[in-house]
Design an enzyme around this catalytic site. Sequence first.
Site, PDB file in Angstrom:
ATOM      1  N   LYS A   1      -2.171   3.645  -2.062  1.00  0.00           N
ATOM      2  CA  LYS A   1      -2.591   4.111  -0.805  1.00  0.00           C
ATOM      3  C   LYS A   1      -3.580   5.164  -0.945  1.00  0.00           C
ATOM      4  CE  LYS A   1       1.640   3.164   1.858  1.00  0.00           C
ATOM      5  NZ  LYS A   1       2.745   2.523   1.227  1.00  0.00           N
TER       6      LYS A   1
HETATM    7  C1  LIG Z   1       3.263   1.301   1.203  1.00  0.00           C
HETATM    8  C2  LIG Z   1       3.615   0.551   0.065  1.00  0.00           C
HETATM    9  C3  LIG Z   1       3.778  -0.579   0.436  1.00  0.00           C
HETATM   10  C4  LIG Z   1       3.848  -1.656   1.675  1.00  0.00           C
HETATM   11  O1  LIG Z   1       2.321  -1.552   2.077  1.00  0.00           O
HETATM   12  P1  LIG Z   1       1.805  -1.987   3.510  1.00  0.00           P
HETATM   13  O2  LIG Z   1       0.576  -1.859   3.443  1.00  0.00           O
HETATM   14  O3  LIG Z   1       2.734  -1.081   4.363  1.00  0.00           O
HETATM   15  O4  LIG Z   1       2.369  -3.336   3.681  1.00  0.00           O
HETATM   16  C5  LIG Z   1       4.275  -1.644  -0.966  1.00  0.00           C
HETATM   17  N1  LIG Z   1       4.515  -0.780  -2.011  1.00  0.00           N
HETATM   18  C6  LIG Z   1       4.374   0.611  -2.176  1.00  0.00           C
HETATM   19  C7  LIG Z   1       4.846   1.169  -3.473  1.00  0.00           C
HETATM   20  C8  LIG Z   1       3.857   1.365  -1.040  1.00  0.00           C
HETATM   21  O5  LIG Z   1       3.715   2.579  -1.179  1.00  0.00           O
END
Ligand SMILES: *Cc1c(COP(=O)(O)O)cnc(C)c1O
Length: 470
Positions: A112
Site C-alpha cells: 500500500k
Molecule cells: C491490502 C492487502 C491485500 C489485499 O489487497 P486489495 O487491494 O485489498 O485486494 C493483500 N495483502 C496484503 C498484505 C495487504 O495489505
Amino acid sequence: MDYISTRGQAPALPFDEVLLTGLARDGGLYLPGTWPRFSPEEIRGFARLSYPALAERVLAPFVEGVIPGPRFAEILEVAYAGFGHAAVAPLRQLDRRLWLQELFHGPTLAFKDYALQVVGRLFDEVLAARSRDHKITIVGATSGDTGSAAIEACRDRERIEVFILHPKGRVSEVQRRQMTTVASANVHNLAIEGSFDDCQDLVKAMFNDPAFREETALAGVNSINCARILGQIVYYFAAAAALGAAERRLSFAVPTGNFGNVYAGYAARRMGLPIERLIVASNVNDILTRFFESGAMVTDEVRATCSPSMDIQISSNFERLLYDLLGQDGRAVAETMTRFRASGRFELDRAAWQAALALFSGYRLDDAGTLAAIEGIHRTTGELLDPHSAIGVAAAEAQLDALEGPVVALATAHPAKFPDAVERATGVRPQLPPRLADLYEREERLQVLPNDLAAVQEAVRRTRDLRGAA
Ligand SMILES: *Cc1c(COP(=O)(O)O)cnc(C)c1O
C-alpha cells in the site's frame, strides 16, 4: 482527463477533485473517462527507466492539466526515495517461469505504500492551490495495512486530520502498533468493535452523509479513492518491462481482498500491457473465487485467518470491473449494487461472467495450506514469505501449467509483519528492519468505539473541534 462514476449519476470531475472526493456522490467509484494506451515500443523502453521515472511516464496522463510534469516528477522522486531497495519493486526468480515481485520495501512494509506515499504528497499539492484554511479530514478503514500506510503518508501534514478505523482485535500486533504508536497529533486511531467490512461500511456511510461530508471536508485513502488504484498500476509495468513483456504475454497472481491491487493489473492491461491472466488469490474469505466459479457474487460471514488483510467479504473495487462487464452502463451497475446491498447477492448473465473468466481466475487457500506454502517455499527457494504473499505464490504454482508466459506473484507484505504465522510455518522468526526495531516498546494511542455510525461521527467531530481549538 475527466473521471466518471461507475453509477453514472455523479458529475465527471478533474483529477484534483477526484483525489479529494473519494466516493462519488451517487455512491459509485470514480474511474478515468478513458485509459491512456502505450505501444509495445514504449513498453520496451520502460525497461531502461528508474522506478520513479517509469511512474512519471505511466501516470502523467492521469494528472495532466492539474499537476505540471516537472513538479509531478519531483513528487514521485521524493515519494520513492525512502524505500528500502534501490529497485523499489524488485523481481526475484523463484523457478523457471515463476517470479516474485517484492512490494514491501516502503516505510510500512506492505504494497500500500507504493500508492499512498504518492497520494499523501498529492493531497498536499492540490491543497496548496486552495485557500489557506482549507483543511481536510481523512477517514479510512483498514484490515491492517492500509491504516499504517495512510498514517505514514499523512502524518504531520498541517492541513490533514487522519482517522483510521480498524476492527478491534482483528489486525496483527505489528499492524496495530504500526498505527497506534505514531506520535503525530493529526493521527487518530479508532478501534471498532466489528469486522473490517463493518469499518468499511462506516467509512462509506460517512461519505454518503452529505452534511457530515461537507462539514468535515471528508477525503478517503481506501482504494475507493481512484488515485490509490492509479499508483498501483506502475509496478505491473515495471515487472512486465523487466521480463520483456512487449514481446510475450505474462500473468500475475495477486493476493486479494478488496480487489484494488488486482484491478490495477486490469487497468495496466487496458493501458496496453500484454497480460495473459490475472489470478485472484484469496484465503477462506473466498467471495471472489466463488464468483469466478459460479458467476454469482454471494456474501458470507467473515472468518479470521492468518492473512487478515484479506479477511473481507465485500470487495469494493469489483464494482470498477463490473462497470466494464455490464457494458459501461452506470444504471445497471447502480441496480446491481443496490440488489447486492439489500440481499447480499447478485448474479451476472453468462456472457458477462465468461468475459470475466477470459482474463481472471480464482484461487483459495485455507490457513493450513498457507502455512504449508510458507514452509515449502522457504525450503525450496530460501524465500521467507508472509501469509498473503505465500497464497499468491501458491496460486501461481497451481495455475502455471495452464499458462504460456512467465507468472509474477506479488509479495504484498514483509514477513516480519506477520512473524507468528511465519515462525509457526518455518521455525524462523523474521526480523523487523532496523527502523522499526523498537516498535514493541513504543507507546500506543487508540480509542475503542462501538460499530455505530453516530458514535464514530461524534468522535471525529469532537476530535476535530479539539484540534481546531488547539
Ligand atoms: C491490502 C492487502 C491485500 C489485499 O489487497 P486489495 O487491494 O485489498 O485486494 C493483500 N495483502 C496484503 C498484505 C495487504 O495489505
